[in-house]
Write a protein that holds these residues in place. Structure first.
Motif, PDB file in Angstrom:
ATOM      1  N   PRO A  92       0.815  -1.228   0.000  1.00 51.26           N
ATOM      2  CA  PRO A  92       0.000   0.000   0.000  1.00 51.26           C
ATOM      3  C   PRO A  92       0.843   1.269   0.000  1.00 51.26           C
ATOM      4  CG  PRO A  92      -0.881  -1.579   1.555  1.00 51.26           C
ATOM      5  CD  PRO A  92       0.442  -2.126   1.091  1.00 51.26           C
ATOM      6  N   TYR A  93       1.956   1.263   0.727  1.00 43.70           N
ATOM      7  CA  TYR A  93       2.818   2.442   0.750  1.00 43.70           C
ATOM      8  C   TYR A  93       3.335   2.772  -0.646  1.00 43.70           C
ATOM      9  CZ  TYR A  93       6.995   5.260   1.276  1.00 43.70           C
ATOM     10  OH  TYR A  93       7.947   6.241   1.117  1.00 43.70           O
ATOM     11  N   LEU A  94       3.800   1.772  -1.371  1.00 40.00           N
ATOM     12  CA  LEU A  94       4.331   2.003  -2.718  1.00 40.00           C
ATOM     13  C   LEU A  94       3.243   2.526  -3.649  1.00 40.00           C
ATOM     14  CD1 LEU A  94       6.577  -1.175  -3.128  1.00 40.00           C
ATOM     15  CD2 LEU A  94       7.334   1.164  -2.666  1.00 40.00           C
ATOM     16  N   LEU A  95       2.052   1.939  -3.575  1.00 42.47           N
ATOM     17  CA  LEU A  95       0.965   2.359  -4.462  1.00 42.47           C
ATOM     18  C   LEU A  95       0.500   3.782  -4.161  1.00 42.47           C
ATOM     19  CD1 LEU A  95      -1.151  -0.926  -4.613  1.00 42.47           C
ATOM     20  CD2 LEU A  95       0.316   0.027  -6.405  1.00 42.47           C
ATOM     21  N   TRP A  96       0.349   4.095  -2.884  1.00 45.40           N
ATOM     22  CA  TRP A  96      -0.098   5.442  -2.534  1.00 45.40           C
ATOM     23  C   TRP A  96       0.996   6.482  -2.778  1.00 45.40           C
ATOM     24  CZ3 TRP A  96      -4.895   6.865  -2.188  1.00 45.40           C
ATOM     25  CH2 TRP A  96      -5.871   5.935  -1.852  1.00 45.40           C
ATOM     26  N   SER A  97       2.239   6.089  -2.620  1.00 45.39           N
ATOM     27  CA  SER A  97       3.336   7.008  -2.937  1.00 45.39           C
ATOM     28  C   SER A  97       3.293   7.383  -4.415  1.00 45.39           C
ATOM     29  CB  SER A  97       4.690   6.367  -2.604  1.00 45.39           C
ATOM     30  OG  SER A  97       4.837   6.197  -1.214  1.00 45.39           O
ATOM     31  N   PHE A  98       3.073   6.387  -5.266  1.00 50.56           N
ATOM     32  CA  PHE A  98       2.989   6.666  -6.701  1.00 50.56           C
ATOM     33  C   PHE A  98       1.749   7.503  -7.019  1.00 50.56           C
ATOM     34  CE2 PHE A  98       1.708   5.585 -11.066  1.00 50.56           C
ATOM     35  CZ  PHE A  98       2.836   6.022 -11.740  1.00 50.56           C
ATOM     36  N   PHE A  99       0.629   7.189  -6.363  1.00 46.43           N
ATOM     37  CA  PHE A  99      -0.590   7.974  -6.578  1.00 46.43           C
ATOM     38  C   PHE A  99      -0.341   9.452  -6.299  1.00 46.43           C
ATOM     39  CE2 PHE A  99      -4.241  10.046  -4.554  1.00 46.43           C
ATOM     40  CZ  PHE A  99      -5.152  10.029  -5.602  1.00 46.43           C
ATOM     41  N   TYR A 100       0.250   9.759  -5.140  1.00 48.09           N
ATOM     42  CA  TYR A 100       0.461  11.166  -4.792  1.00 48.09           C
ATOM     43  C   TYR A 100       1.560  11.809  -5.644  1.00 48.09           C
ATOM     44  CZ  TYR A 100      -2.862  11.001  -1.002  1.00 48.09           C
ATOM     45  OH  TYR A 100      -4.031  10.916  -0.286  1.00 48.09           O
ATOM     46  N   TYR A 101       2.475  10.990  -6.143  1.00 48.97           N
ATOM     47  CA  TYR A 101       3.528  11.510  -7.026  1.00 48.97           C
ATOM     48  C   TYR A 101       2.924  12.114  -8.289  1.00 48.97           C
ATOM     49  CZ  TYR A 101       7.815  11.546  -9.824  1.00 48.97           C
ATOM     50  OH  TYR A 101       8.890  11.919 -10.613  1.00 48.97           O
ATOM     51  N   LEU A 284     -18.136   4.363  16.073  1.00 53.76           N
ATOM     52  CA  LEU A 284     -16.727   4.689  16.317  1.00 53.76           C
ATOM     53  C   LEU A 284     -15.816   3.534  15.935  1.00 53.76           C
ATOM     54  CD1 LEU A 284     -16.986   6.560  19.746  1.00 53.76           C
ATOM     55  CD2 LEU A 284     -16.545   7.561  17.496  1.00 53.76           C
ATOM     56  N   THR A 285     -16.272   2.297  16.176  1.00 53.87           N
ATOM     57  CA  THR A 285     -15.487   1.129  15.784  1.00 53.87           C
ATOM     58  C   THR A 285     -15.305   1.091  14.272  1.00 53.87           C
ATOM     59  OG1 THR A 285     -16.192  -0.167  17.700  1.00 53.87           O
ATOM     60  CG2 THR A 285     -15.410  -1.390  15.786  1.00 53.87           C
ATOM     61  N   SER A 286     -16.357   1.376  13.540  1.00 52.26           N
ATOM     62  CA  SER A 286     -16.273   1.412  12.076  1.00 52.26           C
ATOM     63  C   SER A 286     -15.291   2.485  11.622  1.00 52.26           C
ATOM     64  CB  SER A 286     -17.662   1.683  11.489  1.00 52.26           C
ATOM     65  OG  SER A 286     -17.580   1.904  10.097  1.00 52.26           O
ATOM     66  N   PHE A 287     -15.362   3.645  12.233  1.00 53.84           N
ATOM     67  CA  PHE A 287     -14.459   4.746  11.881  1.00 53.84           C
ATOM     68  C   PHE A 287     -13.020   4.378  12.212  1.00 53.84           C
ATOM     69  CE2 PHE A 287     -12.758   9.146  12.579  1.00 53.84           C
ATOM     70  CZ  PHE A 287     -12.987   9.625  11.288  1.00 53.84           C
ATOM     71  N   GLY A 288     -12.805   3.781  13.380  1.00 56.92           N
ATOM     72  CA  GLY A 288     -11.456   3.393  13.785  1.00 56.92           C
ATOM     73  C   GLY A 288     -10.889   2.283  12.933  1.00 56.92           C
ATOM     74  N   ALA A 289     -11.741   1.299  12.588  1.00 60.13           N
ATOM     75  CA  ALA A 289     -11.283   0.191  11.744  1.00 60.13           C
ATOM     76  C   ALA A 289     -10.920   0.662  10.346  1.00 60.13           C
ATOM     77  CB  ALA A 289     -12.363  -0.882  11.674  1.00 60.13           C
ATOM     78  N   ALA A 290     -11.513   1.780   9.919  1.00 59.24           N
ATOM     79  CA  ALA A 290     -11.225   2.342   8.594  1.00 59.24           C
ATOM     80  C   ALA A 290     -10.066   3.332   8.616  1.00 59.24           C
ATOM     81  CB  ALA A 290     -12.477   3.036   8.046  1.00 59.24           C
ATOM     82  N   SER A 291      -9.417   3.495   9.769  1.00 55.67           N
ATOM     83  CA  SER A 291      -8.450   4.586   9.946  1.00 55.67           C
ATOM     84  C   SER A 291      -7.282   4.534   8.965  1.00 55.67           C
ATOM     85  CB  SER A 291      -7.916   4.589  11.386  1.00 55.67           C
ATOM     86  OG  SER A 291      -7.260   3.366  11.695  1.00 55.67           O
ATOM     87  N   PHE A 292      -6.799   3.330   8.644  1.00 55.93           N
ATOM     88  CA  PHE A 292      -5.656   3.230   7.744  1.00 55.93           C
ATOM     89  C   PHE A 292      -6.016   3.749   6.351  1.00 55.93           C
ATOM     90  CE2 PHE A 292      -1.873   0.280   6.555  1.00 55.93           C
ATOM     91  CZ  PHE A 292      -0.981   1.309   6.851  1.00 55.93           C
ATOM     92  N   GLY A 293      -7.188   3.340   5.866  1.00 50.91           N
ATOM     93  CA  GLY A 293      -7.636   3.824   4.569  1.00 50.91           C
ATOM     94  C   GLY A 293      -7.929   5.315   4.577  1.00 50.91           C
ATOM     95  N   ILE A 294      -8.556   5.809   5.646  1.00 50.68           N
ATOM     96  CA  ILE A 294      -8.824   7.240   5.770  1.00 50.68           C
ATOM     97  C   ILE A 294      -7.523   8.024   5.743  1.00 50.68           C
ATOM     98  CG2 ILE A 294      -9.702   9.025   7.330  1.00 50.68           C
ATOM     99  CD1 ILE A 294     -11.758   6.900   8.311  1.00 50.68           C
ATOM    100  N   TYR A 295      -6.530   7.507   6.438  1.00 48.70           N
ATOM    101  CA  TYR A 295      -5.204   8.138   6.464  1.00 48.70           C
ATOM    102  C   TYR A 295      -4.625   8.264   5.055  1.00 48.70           C
ATOM    103  CZ  TYR A 295      -0.091   7.631   6.534  1.00 48.70           C
ATOM    104  OH  TYR A 295       1.249   7.738   6.258  1.00 48.70           O
ATOM    105  N   TRP A 347      -6.808  -5.123   0.658  1.00 48.19           N
ATOM    106  CA  TRP A 347      -5.619  -4.828   1.456  1.00 48.19           C
ATOM    107  C   TRP A 347      -4.508  -4.205   0.613  1.00 48.19           C
ATOM    108  CZ3 TRP A 347      -0.993  -6.849  -0.020  1.00 48.19           C
ATOM    109  CH2 TRP A 347      -1.026  -7.949  -0.896  1.00 48.19           C
ATOM    110  N   ILE A 348      -4.538  -4.420  -0.696  1.00 43.10           N
ATOM    111  CA  ILE A 348      -3.498  -3.848  -1.566  1.00 43.10           C
ATOM    112  C   ILE A 348      -3.515  -2.325  -1.456  1.00 43.10           C
ATOM    113  CG2 ILE A 348      -2.785  -3.555  -3.971  1.00 43.10           C
ATOM    114  CD1 ILE A 348      -3.842  -6.361  -4.515  1.00 43.10           C
ATOM    115  N   LEU A 349      -4.702  -1.739  -1.294  1.00 45.28           N
ATOM    116  CA  LEU A 349      -4.805  -0.297  -1.145  1.00 45.28           C
ATOM    117  C   LEU A 349      -4.949   0.135   0.314  1.00 45.28           C
ATOM    118  CD1 LEU A 349      -7.195   0.752  -4.058  1.00 45.28           C
ATOM    119  CD2 LEU A 349      -4.764   1.258  -3.843  1.00 45.28           C
ATOM    120  N   LEU A 350      -5.627  -0.672   1.107  1.00 43.30           N
ATOM    121  CA  LEU A 350      -5.984  -0.257   2.454  1.00 43.30           C
ATOM    122  C   LEU A 350      -5.117  -0.850   3.544  1.00 43.30           C
ATOM    123  CD1 LEU A 350      -9.868  -0.502   2.146  1.00 43.30           C
ATOM    124  CD2 LEU A 350      -8.398   1.472   1.691  1.00 43.30           C
TER     125      LEU A 350
END
Length: 352
Positions: A92-101, A284-295, A347-350
Motif C-alpha cells: 500500500p505504501y508504494l501504491l499510494w506514494s505513486f498515486f500522490y507523485y 466509532l469502531t467502524s471509523f477506527g477500523a477504517a483509519s488506515f484507509g482514511i489516512y 488490502w493492496i490499497l488499504l
C-alpha cells in the motif's frame, strides 16, 4: 491459546485518526490567519491539542503487537511476521506514494506531470511524495525491529519488565546526540524519535490486565492530568507566537507524556462505552477500523478542496472553507473505505 480481541482499541484508533484529520484540516488556518488573532489562537489550540495523533498510533501499534505476540512468540515466527506485516504495509505504501507523485501535479494549477522513475524511487526512502506518508516509514522501521525486541522481551525478564524504561533511555540518548553532538538527518522519520512511545505501548500490551486494574483505581486523576498536559502543550505554541522562549525540554517532555495520558484515558473510556453506548461504539469502531484507509485517502480530498475553494483568510468565507474541508475529510474517505472493504484484495490499497 489466542487472546481475546481488544474491541476498545478500534475506538481509540477512531480518536487518533480524528486527531490526524483535525491537524491537517486546520493546518492552513494556523498559518494563513494573522498570529495571535482570536480565530488563529482557536485554530492553533485545536491543531496542537490534536498533536497526540501519530504518537497515539505508535502506542497502539506497540500495545497490539506485544499483546498479540508476547505469550506465543517463537523465533521461528519471524519470517511469517515479516511476510504478513511488511506485505500489508509495504505494497500500500508504494501504491499510494505513486498515486500522490502524480496526483499533486495533476490537480495543481501550473504543475505538470513528469513521470521520472529515478526521481520517484529517490523519494520513497523518506516518503517525499506526500507530507503524511512519513508515518509509513516510521511504522515499517518498528515492524522491522519488532521480532528482535519481542524475542528479547520473551527470554530476558528485566527487558520485558522495564521495556518502557529501555524505550525512554534509547529515545533520550538519541535526543541528546541530536542536541549536543550533531543533528540527525530525517530525525522526524526515524524510530529513535518515537521508540519510547512504542515501547510504552508494548508494556501496556504485555501487562494489559494489570494496566486496566490500575486504571480503574486511578481514573479519577488520569484524564485530568492528560487535559492539563495537553493545554500546556498547546500553550507552548501560543507563547512562541508571542516570541516567548521556553527551551526544548518542555516540548519534548509534553510531546511524549500527553499521548500516553490520551491512550490511558481513552482506553478506559472506550471499554465503558462498549457496554454503555453500543450504538455509538459501533459507529466509532467502524471509523477506527477504517483509519488506515482514511489516512491514505484524505490528503487528496483536502488538496482538491483547497485548490477548488480559495478565499481570503480575513473573510468569513474562509472559516466555511476550513470547516467544509473538515466535514469532507471526516466523511468521504470513510465512505470510500467502507465500499472498498467489500472488494476482495482491498488490502493492496488499504493495508491491514
Amino acid at each position: 491459546m489466542r487472546k481475546p480481541k481488544l474491541f476498545e482499541i478500534d475506538l481509540v484508533r477512531a480518536v487518533a485518526i480524528a486527531a490526524v484529520l483535525i491537524i491537517h484540516g486546520t493546518a492552513s488556518a494556523t498559518e494563513d490567519i494573522p498570529a495571535t488573532s482570536r480565530s488563529q489562537v482557536l485554530y492553533e489550540i485545536a491543531n496542537k491539542l490534536s498533536n497526540f495523533a501519530v504518537p497515539l498510533f505508535l502506542i497502539l501499534s506497540g500495545l497490539v503487537l506485544f499483546y498479540s505476540y508476547m505469550d506465543t512468540w517463537k523465533v521461528k515466527d519471524i519470517w511469517t511476521f515479516y511476510r504478513k506485516r511488511l506485505q500489508y504495509i509495504l505494497i500500500p505504501y508504494l501504491l499510494w506514494s505513486f498515486f500522490y507523485y502524480i496526483f499533486y501535479p495533476a490537480i495543481s494549477p501550473g504543475w505538470a506531470i513528469v513521470l521520472d522513475w529515478r526521481d520517484f524511487l529517490g523519494k520513497l526512502p523518506w516518503a517525499e511524495t506526500s507530507y503524511h506518508l512519513y508515518f509509513m516509514i516510521i511504522i515499517m522501521q518498528f515492524y522491522a525491529l519488532f521480532p528482535l525486541v519481542v524475542t528479547l522481551a520473551k527470554y530476558w525478564k528485566p527487558f520485558r519488565k522495564y521495556l518502557w524504561l529501555f524505550g525512554i533511555l534509547i529515545q533520550g540518548a538519541a535526543y541528546a546526540y541530536n542536541s549536543y553532538v550533531e543533528p540527525i538527518n530525517h530525525r522526524d522519520a526515524l524510530f529513535t524519535t518515537y521508540i519510547a512511545l512504542f515501547f510504552i505501548g508494548g508494556s501496556l500490551g504485555i501487562y494489559y490486565n494489570q494496566v486496566i486494574a490500575w486504571l480503574n483505581r486511578n481514573i479519577w486523576w488520569v484524564p485530568a492530568a492528560t487535559v492539563a498536559s495537553g493545554m500546556l502543550f498547546a500553550g507552548l505554541f501560543i507563547v512562541s507566537d508571542l516570541r516567548i522562549s521556553y527551551g526544548p525540554y518542555p516540548y519534548e517532555i509534553l510531546f511524549n507524556l500527553y499521548p500516553v495520558g490520551i491512550a490511558l484515558s481513552f482506553i478506559w473510556i472506550a471499554r465503558h462505552l462498549l457496554t454503555a453506548a453500543p450504538r455509538t461504539s459501533r459507529i466509532l469502531t467502524s471509523f477506527g477500523a477504517a483509519s488506515f484507509g482514511i489516512y491514505f485517502i484524505h490528503p487528496a480530498l483536502l488538496w482538491y478542496w483547497a485548490t477548488t475553494f480559495q478565499t481570503g483568510p480575513l473573510s468569513a468565507a474562509y472559516h466555511a472553507e476550513v470547516f467544509g474541508g473538515l466535514i469532507l475529510i471526516f466523511t468521504v474517505p470513510w465512505l470510500i473505505v467502507l465500499v472498498l472493504k467489500k472488494i476482495p484484495g482491498n488490502w493492496i490499497l488499504l493495508g491491514k
